[in-house]
Write an enzyme that holds these catalytic residues in place. Structure first.
Site: not given
Ligand code: CP
Ligand code: NVA
Length: 314
Positions: A111, A138, A141, A233, A273, A301
């Site tokens: 990540r 993502h 997701q 989101d 999400c 997920r």
């Molecule tokens: N939706 C999602 O990716 O959640 P987290 O940021 O908690 O991993």
């Molecule tokens: N768009 C958000 C998604 C979190 C799961 C971010 O990148 O923070």
């Protein structure tokens, strides 16, 4: 939808990594959804699939769902995982990090802030690298999300998903997956917060090839008309915290509330999400509505990522 026999050999992805959504072909994507359903139905059949394998989880940003679902998925597939949080490529160059991991683990889940970081990990290691969220995409997701929509409606062809909010990483991944699976996709965002033009160009190509419709608008009501799914989101993603105040102003008219939800089809579901900021992009009433499927998404997920791990690592 096709039922998949647990005993049949697992299809290996043609691409070595999942860095961006289109690393999976359309056929692989459909297969992954069938495999995810099978893993969900019969988890014990896959309990040794990753026996003896180790996966490194490298997270530059916080996570609840992604971290835990990957850790639990790997555990339930018989493998092991190690987690490290912090910036990648600061204490030592990215290419050195990648070449160390390459000697120890069978896969990397990362990540990151910049898409270039997952691309670099993939370039400098020979093991599969999975993008667990970047500034651009993502993909994990979106896999769980299309699984959730398919499960709820019994198919995907002819459905419409309306994304109301920021043209961000989650919007990009959903757009690229929905359109090639036979769904129409509409994005309503404030001017200046549109999706990336390169992603839009790819999405237009996918829509033309599949006969689906991509709508880009600044009018939430236009996006949600006839929609089976309303998705939103956060307005400020991780790393954009300093823009939160100005974004709250710019996105004010883009909140998913009872009024906007009421403009979609009467059987429409609400998706997010998560994590959600109640009172900003979504009201508490919509989050808690009977037609909110946000925790089904969170559950899926686990199953979608198990399918992905199986296709890349087993
Ligand atoms: N939706 C999602 O990716 O959640 P987290 O940021 O908690 O991993
Ligand atoms: N768009 C958000 C998604 C979190 C799961 C971010 O990148 O923070």
């Amino acid at each position: 939808m096709a039922a998949l026999a647990s005993s049949s050999p697992i299809l290996k992805c043609a691409a070595p990594d999942l860095l961006r959504d289109l690393d999976l072909t359309g056929d692989e994507l459909t297969y992954l959804l069938d495999l995810a359903d099978d893993v969900k139905r019969s988890p014990r059949d896959y309990s040794q699939a990753l026996a003896g394998k180790s996966v490194a989880l490298l997270f530059e940003k916080p996570s609840l769902r992604t971290r835990l679902t990957f850790e639990i998925a790997i555990l339930q597939l018989g493998g092991g995982s190690v987690f490290i949080e912090g910036p990648i490529g600061v204490r030592e160059p990215l290419k050195d990090v990648a070449r160390n991991l390459d000697r120890w683990v069978n896969g990397i889940v990362a990540r990151v802030f910049a898409q270039a970081t997952v691309e670099g990990l993939a370039e400098w290691s020979s093991v599969p690298v999975i993008n667990a969220l970047s500034d651009a995409y993502h993909p994990c997701q979106a896999l769980a999300d299309v699984e959730t929509v398919r499960e709820h409606f019994g198919g995907l062809q002819g459905l419409k998903l309306a994304f109301v909010g920021d043209g961000n990483n989650v919007a990009h991944s959903l757009m690229l997956n929905c359109l090639r699976l036979g769904m129409d996709f509409a994005l309503a965002c404030p001017p200046g917060y549109d999706a990336n033009p390169d992603v839009v160009m790819q999405a237009q190509g996918l829509a033309a090839a599949s006969g689906t419709m991509l709508t880009l608008t600044h009018e939430p009501a236009e996006a949600v008309a006839g929609a089976h799914v309303i998705y939103t989101d956060v307005w400020a993603s991780m790393g954009q915290e300093q823009e939160a105040v100005e974004r709250r102003e710019a996105f004010r008219a883009y909140q998913v509330n009872d009024r906007l939800f009421g403009l979609a089809r009467p059987d429409a579901v609400f998706m997010h999400c998560l994590p959600a900021k109640r009172g900003e992009e979504v009201t508490d009433s919509v989050m808690e509505a009977a037609r909110s499927v946000v925790f089904d998404q969170a559950e899926n997920r686990l199953h979608a990522q198990k399918a992905l791990l199986l296709m890349l690592l087993s």
